[in-house]
Write an enzyme that holds these catalytic residues in place. Structure first.
Site, short mmCIF file in Angstrom:
data_model
loop_
_atom_site.label_atom_id
_atom_site.label_comp_id
_atom_site.label_asym_id
_atom_site.label_seq_id
_atom_site.Cartn_x
_atom_site.Cartn_y
_atom_site.Cartn_z
N SER A 138 22.74 23.32 30.46
CA SER A 138 22.21 22.22 29.65
C SER A 138 20.96 22.66 28.92
O SER A 138 20.18 23.47 29.41
CB SER A 138 21.86 21.02 30.56
N TYR A 151 23.03 14.40 36.87
CA TYR A 151 23.66 15.37 35.96
C TYR A 151 22.80 16.62 35.83
O TYR A 151 23.29 17.75 35.99
CB TYR A 151 23.88 14.73 34.58
#
Length: 284
Positions: A138, A151
Site C-alpha cells: 500500500s 486493512y
C-alpha cells in the site's frame, strides 16, 4: 530472458493488467484466480486466449488450493521464477466497529494468503537458488490512517515479511520487493468489488455524525488525489515488468509507484503523508 511468473488475484485490477503486460513482453504467466469455472469463467477464458498465459484455480484463503496451483505449475514448467502476491481485499470503518471475525477475514486474504504462497513456492526456489517475489502492499505503508486500520495493519504485516525474508533468503538467491501503490481506479476502489468493512453498526452509531464527517473527509482526500493526478493502474503493471526485467542484485527492497511520486521516493512519501497531515490538522 522469459520468466515463469505466477500471479495471484488476476480476475480484475492490477492482477489482470499485470497478466496482459507481462505476457505481451514475452513472459509465461500463470494467472491465478478463484472460480475459473464459475464466477470468473468469462475473464478466465479471456486471459487464457492470450499468448503465454495459463489460468489456474487459486483461492488464496485455502492452503490446499494454493499448494495445488503451485504444484500444478511446477509439474508443467519445472520452476517458478517470479511470484507476484497481488490478491487482496480492502476495507473501511472504525476499528472498534470491526468484529474480530471480520478482521480475521481481512488478514486471511491479505496477510495469511501471502504466507501460504511463500510456503508453497520457497522449497522449489531454494532448490534452484533463484527467485523473485513481489508483494503488492500500500502507498500508506509508511504511516497509518484512521478508518483503514485493519486493512493497513494487514499490509504492514506484508512489509514485515518482505523485509525480514530478504536476509533469511539471501543465501538462496531469492529477492523480495514490495510495491507500494496509491489509490487507483480499480475494482477494489470503485465499489464494484466487495471489501471487508466494519460490521458493528451499533458501535458506528455511538460515534455519531462527527466520525461520519471525518470518514467522508478522508475518503474525499484519498479519492481526490486519484482524480487530481489521473492515476493510471497501468503504472503498477509497468513497474512490475520493470522489476522482473531488472538484473538480479539491482532490485530495491521497496518500490513506491504512484503518479504523484514523480520519480523519487521522497516526493512519494511527502505526497502520501500530505493527505494524513491535512486531515489531522482539520480534525484534531
Amino acid at each position: 530472458m522469459s520468466s515463469i511468473i505466477l500471479i495471484t488475484g488476476t480476475s480484475t485490477g492490477f492482477g489482470k493488467l499485470m497478466t496482459i503486460t507481462l505476457s505481451e513482453a514475452g513472459h509465461t504467466v500463470i494467472a491465478g484466480m478463484r472460480g475459473i469455472n464459475g464466477k470468473n469463467a468469462e475473464v478466465a477464458k479471456e486471459l487464457s486466449a492470450l499468448p503465454n498465459v495459463e489460468v489456474v484455480e487459486l483461492e488464496i484463503t485455502s492452503d490446499e488450493s494454493v499448494l495445488n496451483a503451485v504444484t500444478q505449475t511446477l509439474a508443467k514448467y519445472g520452476k517458478i521464477d517470479v511470484l507476484i502476491n497481488n490478491a487482496a481485499v480492502s476495507g473501511f470503518g472504525l476499528l472498534e466497529g470491526y468484529s474480530i471475525e471480520q478482521v480475521k477475514k481481512m488478514f486471511d486474504v491479505n496477510f495469511y494468503g501471502v504466507l501460504r504462497t511463500y510456503q508453497a513456492v520457497l522449497p522449489s526456489m531454494r532448490r534452484n537458488k533463484n527467485g523473485l517475489i513481489i508483494n503488492i502492499t500500500s502507498g500508506a505503508s509508511g504511516h497509518t490512517l484512521p478508518f483503514m486500520i485493519p486493512y493497513l495493519a494487514s499490509k504492514f504485516g506484508v512489509e514485515s515479511i518482505t523485509e525480514g525474508l530478504q536476509d533469511e533468503l539471501k543465501d538462496y538467491g531469492i529477492e523480495n520487493v514490495s510495491i507500494q501503490p496509491g489509490v487507483y481506479p480499480t475494482e477494489m476502489n470503485n465499489g464494484s468489488k466487495a471489501g471487508i468493512h466494519a460490521d458493528k453498526p451499533e458501535i458506528i452509531e455511538e460515534y455519531g455524525d462527527a466520525a461520519t464527517q471525518k470518514f467522508n473527509a478522508l475518503g474525499a482526500a484519498l479519492f481526490g488525489k486519484m482524480a487530481t493526478y489521473n492515476m493510471d493502474p497501468q503504472t503498477i503493471a509497468d513497474g512490475v515488468l520493470k522489476l522482473v526485467n531488472m538484473e538480479k542484485g539491482t532490485r530495491p527492497l521497496r518500490m513506491p509507484l504512484d503518479a504523484i511520486a514523480e520519480g523519487t521516493d521522497i516526493e512519494f512519501i511527502n505526497a502520501r503523508a500530505e493527505i494524513k497531515s491535512r486531515w489531522v490538522a482539520k480534525y484534531n
